[in-house]
Design a protein around this motif. Structure first.
Motif, PDB file in Angstrom:
ATOM      1  N   LYS A 124      48.973 -16.996  26.885  1.00 35.34           N
ATOM      2  CA  LYS A 124      49.632 -17.481  26.069  1.00 35.34           C
ATOM      3  C   LYS A 124      50.565 -18.705  26.671  1.00 35.34           C
ATOM      4  N   GLN A 125      50.268 -19.039  27.851  1.00 35.54           N
ATOM      5  CA  GLN A 125      51.120 -20.049  28.726  1.00 35.54           C
ATOM      6  C   GLN A 125      49.972 -21.130  28.901  1.00 35.54           C
ATOM      7  N   LEU A 126      48.778 -21.128  28.281  1.00 38.96           N
ATOM      8  CA  LEU A 126      47.744 -22.183  28.592  1.00 38.96           C
ATOM      9  C   LEU A 126      48.413 -23.656  27.978  1.00 38.96           C
ATOM     10  N   GLU A 127      48.146 -24.868  28.858  1.00 34.90           N
ATOM     11  CA  GLU A 127      48.720 -26.013  28.678  1.00 34.90           C
ATOM     12  C   GLU A 127      47.474 -27.048  28.712  1.00 34.90           C
ATOM     13  N   ASP A 128      46.654 -26.958  29.441  1.00 34.74           N
ATOM     14  CA  ASP A 128      45.411 -27.895  29.743  1.00 34.74           C
ATOM     15  C   ASP A 128      44.089 -27.159  29.790  1.00 34.74           C
ATOM     16  N   LEU A 129      43.294 -27.419  28.990  1.00 36.47           N
ATOM     17  CA  LEU A 129      41.954 -26.972  28.821  1.00 36.47           C
ATOM     18  C   LEU A 129      40.997 -28.046  28.671  1.00 36.47           C
ATOM     19  N   ASN A 130      39.920 -27.737  29.654  1.00 35.76           N
ATOM     20  CA  ASN A 130      38.750 -28.773  29.616  1.00 35.76           C
ATOM     21  C   ASN A 130      37.503 -28.086  29.396  1.00 35.76           C
ATOM     22  N   LEU A 131      36.686 -28.567  28.226  1.00 33.58           N
ATOM     23  CA  LEU A 131      35.630 -27.870  27.711  1.00 33.58           C
ATOM     24  C   LEU A 131      34.406 -28.823  27.758  1.00 33.58           C
ATOM     25  N   VAL A 163      44.494 -21.244  17.791  1.00 31.27           N
ATOM     26  CA  VAL A 163      45.489 -20.424  17.308  1.00 31.27           C
ATOM     27  C   VAL A 163      46.411 -19.729  18.166  1.00 31.27           C
ATOM     28  N   GLY A 164      45.658 -19.146  19.333  1.00 32.60           N
ATOM     29  CA  GLY A 164      46.436 -18.330  20.237  1.00 32.60           C
ATOM     30  C   GLY A 164      47.200 -19.065  21.050  1.00 32.60           C
ATOM     31  N   CYS A 165      46.977 -20.235  21.292  1.00 34.12           N
ATOM     32  CA  CYS A 165      47.553 -21.253  22.310  1.00 34.12           C
ATOM     33  C   CYS A 165      48.393 -22.474  21.639  1.00 34.12           C
ATOM     34  N   ALA A 166      48.683 -22.214  20.512  1.00 31.49           N
ATOM     35  CA  ALA A 166      49.353 -23.234  19.583  1.00 31.49           C
ATOM     36  C   ALA A 166      50.483 -23.748  20.137  1.00 31.49           C
ATOM     37  N   LYS A 167      51.268 -22.907  20.686  1.00 28.50           N
ATOM     38  CA  LYS A 167      52.739 -23.418  21.039  1.00 28.50           C
ATOM     39  C   LYS A 167      52.600 -23.972  22.495  1.00 28.50           C
ATOM     40  N   THR A 168      51.621 -23.899  23.217  1.00 29.17           N
ATOM     41  CA  THR A 168      51.708 -24.356  24.651  1.00 29.17           C
ATOM     42  C   THR A 168      50.665 -25.570  24.980  1.00 29.17           C
ATOM     43  N   LEU A 169      49.595 -25.565  24.145  1.00 30.70           N
ATOM     44  CA  LEU A 169      48.485 -26.440  24.542  1.00 30.70           C
ATOM     45  C   LEU A 169      49.106 -27.863  24.571  1.00 30.70           C
ATOM     46  N   LYS A 170      48.850 -28.482  25.620  1.00 32.51           N
ATOM     47  CA  LYS A 170      49.289 -30.014  25.696  1.00 32.51           C
ATOM     48  C   LYS A 170      47.933 -30.802  26.103  1.00 32.51           C
ATOM     49  N   GLU A 211      40.692 -29.752  13.001  1.00 33.73           N
ATOM     50  CA  GLU A 211      41.604 -29.565  11.764  1.00 33.73           C
ATOM     51  C   GLU A 211      42.675 -28.561  12.516  1.00 33.73           C
ATOM     52  N   ALA A 212      42.105 -27.480  13.127  1.00 37.24           N
ATOM     53  CA  ALA A 212      42.786 -26.450  13.529  1.00 37.24           C
ATOM     54  C   ALA A 212      43.991 -26.868  14.781  1.00 37.24           C
ATOM     55  N   VAL A 213      43.528 -27.883  15.471  1.00 39.00           N
ATOM     56  CA  VAL A 213      44.161 -28.389  16.517  1.00 39.00           C
ATOM     57  C   VAL A 213      45.489 -29.333  15.796  1.00 39.00           C
ATOM     58  N   GLY A 214      45.134 -29.976  14.749  1.00 40.83           N
ATOM     59  CA  GLY A 214      46.254 -30.632  14.211  1.00 40.83           C
ATOM     60  C   GLY A 214      47.228 -29.741  13.455  1.00 40.83           C
ATOM     61  N   SER A 215      46.701 -28.694  12.800  1.00 40.03           N
ATOM     62  CA  SER A 215      47.570 -27.667  12.210  1.00 40.03           C
ATOM     63  C   SER A 215      48.385 -26.772  12.969  1.00 40.03           C
ATOM     64  N   HIS A 216      47.830 -26.559  14.330  1.00 36.67           N
ATOM     65  CA  HIS A 216      48.866 -25.692  15.344  1.00 36.67           C
ATOM     66  C   HIS A 216      49.201 -26.352  16.333  1.00 36.67           C
ATOM     67  N   CYS A 217      48.630 -27.372  17.006  1.00 33.74           N
ATOM     68  CA  CYS A 217      49.079 -27.679  18.376  1.00 33.74           C
ATOM     69  C   CYS A 217      49.842 -29.113  18.200  1.00 33.74           C
ATOM     70  N   VAL A 254      44.367 -34.702  13.880  1.00 32.80           N
ATOM     71  CA  VAL A 254      44.826 -34.622  14.919  1.00 32.80           C
ATOM     72  C   VAL A 254      46.046 -35.783  14.913  1.00 32.80           C
ATOM     73  N   ALA A 255      45.818 -36.805  14.535  1.00 37.76           N
ATOM     74  CA  ALA A 255      46.732 -37.911  14.450  1.00 37.76           C
ATOM     75  C   ALA A 255      48.092 -37.568  13.610  1.00 37.76           C
ATOM     76  N   GLN A 256      47.656 -36.999  12.568  1.00 34.51           N
ATOM     77  CA  GLN A 256      48.856 -36.567  11.613  1.00 34.51           C
ATOM     78  C   GLN A 256      49.513 -35.394  11.883  1.00 34.51           C
ATOM     79  N   GLY A 257      48.900 -34.484  12.880  1.00 42.75           N
ATOM     80  CA  GLY A 257      49.668 -33.184  12.942  1.00 42.75           C
ATOM     81  C   GLY A 257      50.028 -33.154  14.633  1.00 42.75           C
ATOM     82  N   CYS A 258      49.797 -34.035  15.359  1.00 45.90           N
ATOM     83  CA  CYS A 258      50.340 -33.898  16.637  1.00 45.90           C
ATOM     84  C   CYS A 258      51.022 -35.067  17.087  1.00 45.90           C
ATOM     85  N   PRO A 259      52.390 -35.018  16.643  1.00 47.40           N
ATOM     86  CA  PRO A 259      53.277 -36.224  16.933  1.00 47.40           C
ATOM     87  C   PRO A 259      53.824 -36.624  18.415  1.00 47.40           C
ATOM     88  N   LEU A 260      53.452 -35.705  19.244  1.00 47.38           N
ATOM     89  CA  LEU A 260      53.584 -36.058  20.678  1.00 47.38           C
ATOM     90  C   LEU A 260      52.516 -36.634  21.209  1.00 47.38           C
TER      91      LEU A 260
END
Length: 542
Positions: free
Chosen positions: A185-192, A208-215, A231-237, A258-264
């Protein structure tokens, strides 16, 4: 008192550990660990990072390292690299390997299924990482092709403090990546990158599980990842700052989400051939925090706070796109253009007039860019410090005269700009006293007069590339090095006017010289004896 151990009898463990943590090199830490058994124990306790390459028994190696370095927080495993084991590990590692083989033969563990797999990290080794390094925060598994969902789930159950995970080239599937979202639940950086077994189902579960922390998220060559995941990234991250995508299956819908859902969002790198102008327009309108945008094979877009832009091999992007950048991106500080055949002087003039904070301009093989555009840069961009115009064969002396009069460059590369001669480089020498790097290779009209002016005007010059300059001789070279006493590197292959004497002059005049690239036959035996370690030769003897 002579022979008394003042350090060990006086300093507590905590203070020695603090000292060890402040050492900035592995060799220094290794040397300290050899002082005594106490220091060896404390150094092991203070070690926070481990890098592991391919080895004969990776599972056994991981178990051994886990016992010796229990406080490690960063583990980097790359099975592309062959790293020899230290001598002191080999005997103990052999025991572990034999023990693993014994258990496997007797059916007590499945960690090594066959002889081939023993050379690759398996699920058993990954479980050992999780159990042995319980404090781990960063885990990199590069091309560990033998691990599966079982091993990945095992490590996520043990390492719930994981913040960065790199699974490049690992054939894991949805169950494993979903477990990351469930437990980390603290994951910030993911490379796939190159995780070919992954589908939307697994990535959506993780998001969905890491929505609050993924950067930061990187996805490349994952054929089963579609717009649904984005779409899931834009909705949650909502905290996402970095996104890197290389896919033939991502379209406008996903990028817009992503552009519309990730203001940072600050960094966006796209290699998506099916993304069109609509998505890029959305990026320009919504991503107001964007700082770095890298695009491949796109056309036009706009943005209001861009500070760095790279357009690489974008044959269809024309002047209109760059004119829009010039109008709307006043904060632009760095522009990279490579093989953009449709971009010319009008675009560069617009950038120059609208982006007056420009500090770095790199243009390579953009054959429509000429004097007019670069003159505009010299007249408007007073903060420009880094200019590269490689193989822009319409740029000549007029452009560099304007740059020399208007800018104070630190870095200049005009290799292959064959219309540039002495006049242009002399203007740089007289106007840019802070110049430290210069590449004038393949300038056929450049001669000794320019070298003399550089020596007089640019005393801070450290790196110079003169290769393929047929008019430069030993005389000009001697003027240059006699005044540029800080010179560290000098490349001068295929310069027929530079002889053995010129090479010797460079070696004797430059006290800080670290590398000289030259033809082998131009190095005299005396010069070779004096400075053989810093001389590099052209691959082919001439």
């Amino acid at each position: 008192m002579r022979g008394h151990d003042w350090i060990n009898s006086t300093l507590p463990d905590e203070l020695i550990v603090e000292i060890l943590c402040r050492l900035d090199s592995k060799s220094s830490r290794d040397a300290c660990s050899l002082v005594c058994k106490r220091w060896l124990r404390l150094e092991r306790l203070s070690r926070e990072s481990l890098r592991i390459g391919a080895s004969g028994s990776p599972n056994a190696l991981v178990k051994l390292l886990a016992r010796r370095f229990p406080n490690v927080r960063n583990v980097f495993i790359d099975e592309r690299l062959s790293v020899p084991l230290p001598v002191q590990f080999r005997g103990r590692l052999t025991e572990y390997a034999l023990e693993s083989e014994f258990y496997s033969e007797n059916g007590e563990t499945g960690s090594e299924d066959n002889g081939t797999q023993s050379f690759c990290l398996s699920d058993a080794g990954l479980t050992a990482v999780g159990e042995g390094f319980s404090k781990i925060e960063t885990l990199s598994l590069i091309w560990c092709s033998n691990i599966t969902n079982v091993g990945l789930r095992s490590i996520t159950e043990h390492c719930k403090s994981l913040k960065a995970l790199d699974l490049q080239g690992c054939y894991i599937g949805d169950q494993g990546i979903a477990a990351v979202g469930e437990f980390c639940k603290q994951l910030e950086d993911l490379n796939l990158r190159f995780c070919e077994g992954l589908t939307d189902s697994g990535l959506v579960s993780l998001v969905v599980g890491c929505a609050k922390t993924l950067k930061s998220l990187g996805v490349a060559a994952c054929a089963k990842i579609t717009d649904k995941s984005l779409e899931a990234v834009g909705s949650h991250c909502t905290s996402l700052e970095i996104l890197s995508l290389d896919s033939e299956f991502i379209r406008d819908k996903g990028v817009l989400a992503v552009a519309q859902g990730c203001p940072l969002l600050k960094t966006l790198k796209l290699q998506c051939v099916n993304v069109s102008d609509e998505a890029l327009q959305g990026v320009g309108n919504s991503c107001l925090s964007l700082e770095i945008l890298a695009l491949y094979s796109f056309q036009i877009f706009t943005d209001k706070q861009l500070s760095e832009l790279a357009l690489l091999y974008c044959q269809r992007i024309g002047n209109y796109a760059l004119c829009e950048i010039g109008k709307g991106c006043k904060f632009l500080q760095a522009l990279h253009l490579v093989d953009c055949a449709s971009i010319g002087d009008d675009a560069i003039c617009s950038i120059a007039s609208g982006c007056k904070n420009l500090k770095k301009l790199h243009i390579r093989r953009c054959y429509e860019v000429g004097n007019k555009g670069i003159v505009a840069v010299g007249e408007n961009c007073k903060f420009l410090a880094d200019l590269s115009l490689r193989f822009c064969d319409r740029v000549g002396d007029e452009a560099l005269i304007a740059i020399g009069q208007g800018c104070s460059l630190h870095h200049l590369n005009v290799s292959g700009c064959h219309h540039i001669g002495d006049a242009g480089i002399i203007a740089i020498a007289r106007g840019c006293p802070q110049l430290s790097y210069l590449d004038v290779s393949v300038l056929q009209n450049l001669g000794d007069m320019a070298m003399a002016e550089l020596g007089e005007g640019c005393p801070l010059l450290k790196d110079v590339v003169l290769s393929h300059c047929r008019q430069i001789t030993d005389v000009g070279l001697s003027y240059l090095v006699s005044k540029c006493t800080l010179l560290e590197t000098c490349h001068m292959v295929y310069c027929p006017g530079i002889t053995t004497a010129g090479v010797a002059t460079v070696i004797t005049s430059c006290a800080y010289i670290k590398k000289v690239l030259v033809e082998k036959w131009k190095v005299s035996p005396r010069t070779k004896r004096r400075a053989g370690s810093i001389i590099s030769y052209l691959c082919v003897d001439l």
